[in-house]
Design a protein around this motif. Structure first.
Motif, PDB file in Angstrom:
ATOM      1  N   GLY A   1       0.815  -1.199   0.000  1.00  0.00           N
ATOM      2  CA  GLY A   1       0.000   0.000   0.000  1.00  0.00           C
ATOM      3  C   GLY A   1       0.854   1.256   0.000  1.00  0.00           C
ATOM      4  O   GLY A   1       2.086   1.210  -0.028  1.00  0.00           O
ATOM      5  N   GLU A   2       0.183   2.388   0.045  1.00  0.00           N
ATOM      6  CA  GLU A   2       0.877   3.673  -0.059  1.00  0.00           C
ATOM      7  C   GLU A   2       1.517   4.111   1.252  1.00  0.00           C
ATOM      8  O   GLU A   2       2.232   5.103   1.277  1.00  0.00           O
ATOM      9  N   GLY A   3       1.255   3.388   2.329  1.00  0.00           N
ATOM     10  CA  GLY A   3       1.731   3.845   3.632  1.00  0.00           C
ATOM     11  C   GLY A   3       3.094   3.337   4.043  1.00  0.00           C
ATOM     12  O   GLY A   3       3.416   3.338   5.232  1.00  0.00           O
ATOM     13  N   VAL A   4       3.929   2.888   3.092  1.00  0.00           N
ATOM     14  CA  VAL A   4       5.255   2.376   3.447  1.00  0.00           C
ATOM     15  C   VAL A   4       6.109   3.521   3.982  1.00  0.00           C
ATOM     16  O   VAL A   4       6.333   4.527   3.305  1.00  0.00           O
ATOM     17  N   ARG A   5       6.585   3.388   5.213  1.00  0.00           N
ATOM     18  CA  ARG A   5       7.437   4.414   5.814  1.00  0.00           C
ATOM     19  C   ARG A   5       8.900   3.997   5.863  1.00  0.00           C
ATOM     20  O   ARG A   5       9.801   4.784   5.664  1.00  0.00           O
ATOM     21  N   VAL A   6       9.142   2.711   6.158  1.00  0.00           N
ATOM     22  CA  VAL A   6      10.505   2.206   6.305  1.00  0.00           C
ATOM     23  C   VAL A   6      10.611   0.912   5.510  1.00  0.00           C
ATOM     24  O   VAL A   6       9.724   0.050   5.599  1.00  0.00           O
ATOM     25  N   ALA A   7      11.663   0.783   4.731  1.00  0.00           N
ATOM     26  CA  ALA A   7      11.950  -0.456   4.013  1.00  0.00           C
ATOM     27  C   ALA A   7      13.462  -0.627   3.993  1.00  0.00           C
ATOM     28  O   ALA A   7      14.162   0.120   3.309  1.00  0.00           O
ATOM     29  N   VAL A   8      13.964  -1.568   4.762  1.00  0.00           N
ATOM     30  CA  VAL A   8      15.404  -1.772   4.861  1.00  0.00           C
ATOM     31  C   VAL A   8      15.723  -3.243   4.684  1.00  0.00           C
ATOM     32  O   VAL A   8      14.947  -4.123   5.063  1.00  0.00           O
ATOM     33  N   HIS A   9      16.901  -3.495   4.107  1.00  0.00           N
ATOM     34  CA  HIS A   9      17.433  -4.847   4.022  1.00  0.00           C
ATOM     35  C   HIS A   9      18.514  -4.976   5.081  1.00  0.00           C
ATOM     36  O   HIS A   9      19.578  -4.369   4.973  1.00  0.00           O
TER      37      HIS A   9
ATOM     38  N   VAL B   1      12.905  -5.730   6.098  1.00  0.00           N
ATOM     39  CA  VAL B   1      12.015  -5.222   7.138  1.00  0.00           C
ATOM     40  C   VAL B   1      11.249  -4.034   6.561  1.00  0.00           C
ATOM     41  O   VAL B   1      11.853  -3.086   6.060  1.00  0.00           O
ATOM     42  N   VAL B   2       9.926  -4.089   6.642  1.00  0.00           N
ATOM     43  CA  VAL B   2       9.073  -3.026   6.112  1.00  0.00           C
ATOM     44  C   VAL B   2       8.098  -2.591   7.196  1.00  0.00           C
ATOM     45  O   VAL B   2       7.451  -3.430   7.838  1.00  0.00           O
ATOM     46  N   LEU B   3       7.991  -1.280   7.385  1.00  0.00           N
ATOM     47  CA  LEU B   3       7.011  -0.688   8.298  1.00  0.00           C
ATOM     48  C   LEU B   3       6.030   0.154   7.491  1.00  0.00           C
ATOM     49  O   LEU B   3       6.444   0.966   6.668  1.00  0.00           O
ATOM     50  N   THR B   4       4.754  -0.047   7.731  1.00  0.00           N
ATOM     51  CA  THR B   4       3.729   0.777   7.082  1.00  0.00           C
ATOM     52  C   THR B   4       2.827   1.380   8.150  1.00  0.00           C
ATOM     53  O   THR B   4       2.673   0.831   9.241  1.00  0.00           O
ATOM     54  N   GLY B   5       2.228   2.509   7.818  1.00  0.00           N
ATOM     55  CA  GLY B   5       1.304   3.161   8.743  1.00  0.00           C
ATOM     56  C   GLY B   5       2.025   3.706   9.964  1.00  0.00           C
ATOM     57  O   GLY B   5       3.225   3.957   9.962  1.00  0.00           O
ATOM     58  N   GLY B   6       1.256   3.880  11.025  1.00  0.00           N
ATOM     59  CA  GLY B   6       1.837   4.342  12.274  1.00  0.00           C
ATOM     60  C   GLY B   6       1.699   5.821  12.519  1.00  0.00           C
ATOM     61  O   GLY B   6       1.874   6.279  13.642  1.00  0.00           O
ATOM     62  N   ARG B   7       1.418   6.591  11.489  1.00  0.00           N
ATOM     63  CA  ARG B   7       1.235   8.034  11.660  1.00  0.00           C
ATOM     64  C   ARG B   7      -0.247   8.389  11.712  1.00  0.00           C
ATOM     65  O   ARG B   7      -0.721   9.012  12.651  1.00  0.00           O
ATOM     66  N   ARG B   8      -0.952   7.969  10.680  1.00  0.00           N
ATOM     67  CA  ARG B   8      -2.388   8.248  10.629  1.00  0.00           C
ATOM     68  C   ARG B   8      -3.232   6.986  10.759  1.00  0.00           C
ATOM     69  O   ARG B   8      -4.449   7.083  10.874  1.00  0.00           O
ATOM     70  N   GLY B   9      -2.582   5.844  10.705  1.00  0.00           N
ATOM     71  CA  GLY B   9      -3.327   4.598  10.794  1.00  0.00           C
ATOM     72  C   GLY B   9      -2.550   3.567  11.576  1.00  0.00           C
ATOM     73  O   GLY B   9      -1.450   3.837  12.071  1.00  0.00           O
ATOM     74  N   PRO B  10      -3.102   2.353  11.703  1.00  0.00           N
ATOM     75  CA  PRO B  10      -2.430   1.296  12.456  1.00  0.00           C
ATOM     76  C   PRO B  10      -1.083   0.932  11.834  1.00  0.00           C
ATOM     77  O   PRO B  10      -0.916   0.954  10.607  1.00  0.00           O
ATOM     78  N   LEU B  11      -0.130   0.592  12.675  1.00  0.00           N
ATOM     79  CA  LEU B  11       1.207   0.220  12.218  1.00  0.00           C
ATOM     80  C   LEU B  11       1.230  -1.253  11.832  1.00  0.00           C
ATOM     81  O   LEU B  11       0.646  -2.096  12.529  1.00  0.00           O
ATOM     82  N   ASP B  12       1.896  -1.567  10.719  1.00  0.00           N
ATOM     83  CA  ASP B  12       2.126  -2.948  10.310  1.00  0.00           C
ATOM     84  C   ASP B  12       3.618  -3.158  10.144  1.00  0.00           C
ATOM     85  O   ASP B  12       4.316  -2.322   9.555  1.00  0.00           O
ATOM     86  N   LEU B  13       4.101  -4.290  10.643  1.00  0.00           N
ATOM     87  CA  LEU B  13       5.514  -4.672  10.503  1.00  0.00           C
ATOM     88  C   LEU B  13       5.591  -5.958   9.709  1.00  0.00           C
ATOM     89  O   LEU B  13       4.982  -6.977  10.084  1.00  0.00           O
ATOM     90  N   TYR B  14       6.331  -5.914   8.589  1.00  0.00           N
ATOM     91  CA  TYR B  14       6.515  -7.082   7.734  1.00  0.00           C
ATOM     92  C   TYR B  14       7.978  -7.518   7.784  1.00  0.00           C
ATOM     93  O   TYR B  14       8.886  -6.684   7.698  1.00  0.00           O
ATOM     94  N   LEU B  15       8.188  -8.805   7.921  1.00  0.00           N
ATOM     95  CA  LEU B  15       9.525  -9.378   7.851  1.00  0.00           C
ATOM     96  C   LEU B  15       9.552 -10.360   6.681  1.00  0.00           C
ATOM     97  O   LEU B  15       8.811 -11.346   6.682  1.00  0.00           O
ATOM     98  N   ASP B  16      10.397 -10.054   5.684  1.00  0.00           N
ATOM     99  CA  ASP B  16      10.468 -10.873   4.469  1.00  0.00           C
ATOM    100  C   ASP B  16       9.094 -11.114   3.872  1.00  0.00           C
ATOM    101  O   ASP B  16       8.738 -12.228   3.473  1.00  0.00           O
ATOM    102  N   GLY B  17       8.297 -10.039   3.818  1.00  0.00           N
ATOM    103  CA  GLY B  17       7.000 -10.119   3.175  1.00  0.00           C
ATOM    104  C   GLY B  17       5.887 -10.687   4.024  1.00  0.00           C
ATOM    105  O   GLY B  17       4.733 -10.710   3.595  1.00  0.00           O
ATOM    106  N   ARG B  18       6.192 -11.166   5.220  1.00  0.00           N
ATOM    107  CA  ARG B  18       5.171 -11.761   6.090  1.00  0.00           C
ATOM    108  C   ARG B  18       4.773 -10.761   7.169  1.00  0.00           C
ATOM    109  O   ARG B  18       5.619 -10.210   7.854  1.00  0.00           O
ATOM    110  N   LEU B  19       3.495 -10.587   7.321  1.00  0.00           N
ATOM    111  CA  LEU B  19       2.987  -9.653   8.311  1.00  0.00           C
ATOM    112  C   LEU B  19       3.203 -10.222   9.707  1.00  0.00           C
ATOM    113  O   LEU B  19       2.623 -11.237  10.078  1.00  0.00           O
ATOM    114  N   ARG B  20       4.051  -9.560  10.482  1.00  0.00           N
ATOM    115  CA  ARG B  20       4.375 -10.046  11.818  1.00  0.00           C
ATOM    116  C   ARG B  20       3.666  -9.255  12.920  1.00  0.00           C
ATOM    117  O   ARG B  20       3.407  -9.775  13.992  1.00  0.00           O
TER     118      ARG B  20
END
Length: 502
Positions: free
Chosen positions: A268-276, A282-301
């Motif tokens: 989605g458009e809410g990707v804030r952090v994407a690091v290898h 490791v990908v972080l989405t949301g957290g500012r205006r919506g719920p935070l999601d943390l993905y590790l290797d594409g899996r929602l953790r």
């Protein structure tokens, strides 16, 4: 790496030197002598190119296996599919190469250009097919077959070329070629995990490998056999190599933009952090205006929508009893530690996490740090960066009242050892008398077999267990399997095991 045999034409002993090629010969030669390079040097250059091409070929294979495991899961199945298809296709390629032996030099150069293009772009296309179609398996099968056929065609053509510059017997030529091939495969196999992935990443690493591949093949033919080619053949090879290099270079320049677009399509458009990190993406989405999601290797953790339901269910049943010293296996996001620290009489919390990058993010990212209650600022929390299986082997005495296993899903092949009888035996060895072990054992609804396998394994390791269940209120959080493409939850519940020594 190529494993095959072939028949080779070798001059009879006592036979005179081969007559010079006539105009219009097998490679479109003019009958001119070869370049002013000595035969032994030309032979060495061919073997050097065999070495480079073998390294590149193995990188393509490993790249497909790694990316398929990341995108599809079940690394054992993906490795089996890719390698078996490639070996099969190599045999087909070896047979088809017979038709090119009459034009071995031009054929080899064109073959390497095609291999560089297919191999270099394979990761990009495979990733794109996953992102925009949701089905990368067809691309995986196609690239496995195509790359395998091109690799399989290499050795017959190289045998023809080396016989052209050296009067070495067939057995010696085969031994030299396969020695260079196997050593090159070794270098490629080691370079992939230790150099290409950490420094360049999967997509750029494949593109750079393709560039090396096309340069090696084109340089060999144009330098060593260039004077044997017609002007038309030389122009063709130069044009093809320049086009392939241009495509690979352009893709390398645009790969960052491609990855950003792909992440937006997946997360989605809410990707804030994407690091290898050195361990995973490791990908972080949301957290500012919506719920935070943390993905590790594409899996929602972690999903901020209802992660508390999972972490409360995992932690609090185990805390009923002595809990001064707590060990958290995994849990680098700090959310298990947050729940443990709600108990004021906890004196020490050890968090054993494989990836320091996750802990760093849990410390520094404002949204994730706020979600975990700034757990890593608490002086009672002591992070340890290690493989937990290896780390447990170094501890000899019971030390922990509570052990909480917040580990990758048991359905993921890479985490199998963390749900083994040996692992639970090591865990029980560091559990204090009367201590409790809490284990996330997968979904009882969608992973019933894995759940009860974990239960049986705990019993085999000398634990008595109390299985229990927590339901997911809303979509989002799942500790393991990929989120469904339409955004619905992959599981509707989480299964846990509360265990103690028998």
């Amino acid at each position: 790496m190529i494993e095959q045999t072939m028949s080779v034409s070798v001059p009879r002993q006592g036979a005179g030197p081969s007559p010079p090629a006539q105009p219009g010969g097998s490679d479109g030669s003019y009958g001119a002598p070869g370049p002013p390079v000595r035969a032994d040097r030309r032979r060495f250059l061919i073997l050097a190119v065999v070495f480079v091409c073998a390294a590149c070929g193995l990188v393509y294979e490993l790249e497909l296996v790694a990316l398929a495991s990341y995108l599809i899961g079940d690394s054992v199945t993906q490795a089996s599919v890719v390698l078996s298809l490639m070996v099969f296709a190599m045999g087909i390629g070896s047979l088809l190469a017979k038709r090119l032996r009459c034009r071995a030099a031009v054929g080899f150069a064109l073959l390497e250009a095609a291999l560089a293009l297919f191999g270099g772009c394979s990761a990009l296309v495979l990733y794109a097919s996953f992102v925009w179609t949701g089905e990368p398996r067809f691309a995986l099968v196609g690239f496995s077959l195509a790359i395998g056929m091109l690799i399989g065609a290499e050795i017959p053509l190289l045998m023809t070329l080396i016989q052209r510059v050296s009067r070495q017997d067939a057995g010696g030529a085969v031994a030299d070629l396969f020695a260079a091939d196997y050593v090159g495969a070794l270098v490629g196999g080691l370079a992939f995990p230790f150099l290409l992935l950490p420094w360049l990443g999967q997509l750029t690493g494949a593109l750079v490998t393709g560039g090396v591949n096309v340069l090696a093949g084109g340089a060999l033919v144009l330098w060593v056999f260039g004077r044997d080619l017609t002007r038309r053949s030389r122009c063709l090879l130069l044009t093809v190599n320049i086009v392939v290099l241009s495509v690979l270079a352009t893709a390398t320049v645009l790969v960052d933009d491609f990855e950003r677009a792909a992440r937006r399509a997946v997360y989605g458009e809410g990707v804030r952090v994407a690091v290898h990190t050195d361990v995973q993406e490791v990908v972080l989405t949301g957290g500012r205006r919506g719920p935070l999601d943390l993905y590790l290797d594409g899996r929602l953790r972690v999903s901020g929508r209802d992660e508390f339901r999972y972490h409360e269910a995992l932690v609090h049943p185990a805390m009923r009893g002595p809990h001064r010293r707590v060990l958290i296996m995994g849990g680098g996001d700090g959310l298990v530690a947050r729940e443990v620290l709600r108990y004021a009489d906890v004196s020490s919390v050890t968090v054993v996490e494989l990836d320091p990058g996750v802990v760093k993010l849990a410390r520094t990212d404002p949204a994730l740090s706020a979600l975990n209650g700034h757990a890593f600022r608490d002086p009672r929390v002591h992070p340890v960066y290690a493989d937990v299986f290896t780390w447990l082997r170094g501890i000899r005495h019971p030390a922990y009242d509570v052990i909480i296993a917040d580990l990758p899903n048991p359905g993921i092949t890479a985490s199998t050892k963390l749900y083994s009888e040996e692992f639970y035996g090591l865990t029980g060895r560091v559990l204090a008398p009367g201590g409790r072990l809490a284990v996330h054992a997968g979904s009882l609804t969608s992973q019933r077999r894995e759940f009860w396998t974990v239960d049986a394994t705990l019993h085999a390791a000398g634990f008595r267990t109390s299985p229990y269940l927590a339901t997911a209120r809303r979509s989002g959080f799942t500790a393991g399997p990929d989120r469904a493409r339409d955004g619905t939850p992959a599981v509707s519940d989480w299964g846990f095991e509360l265990a103690a020594r028998s």
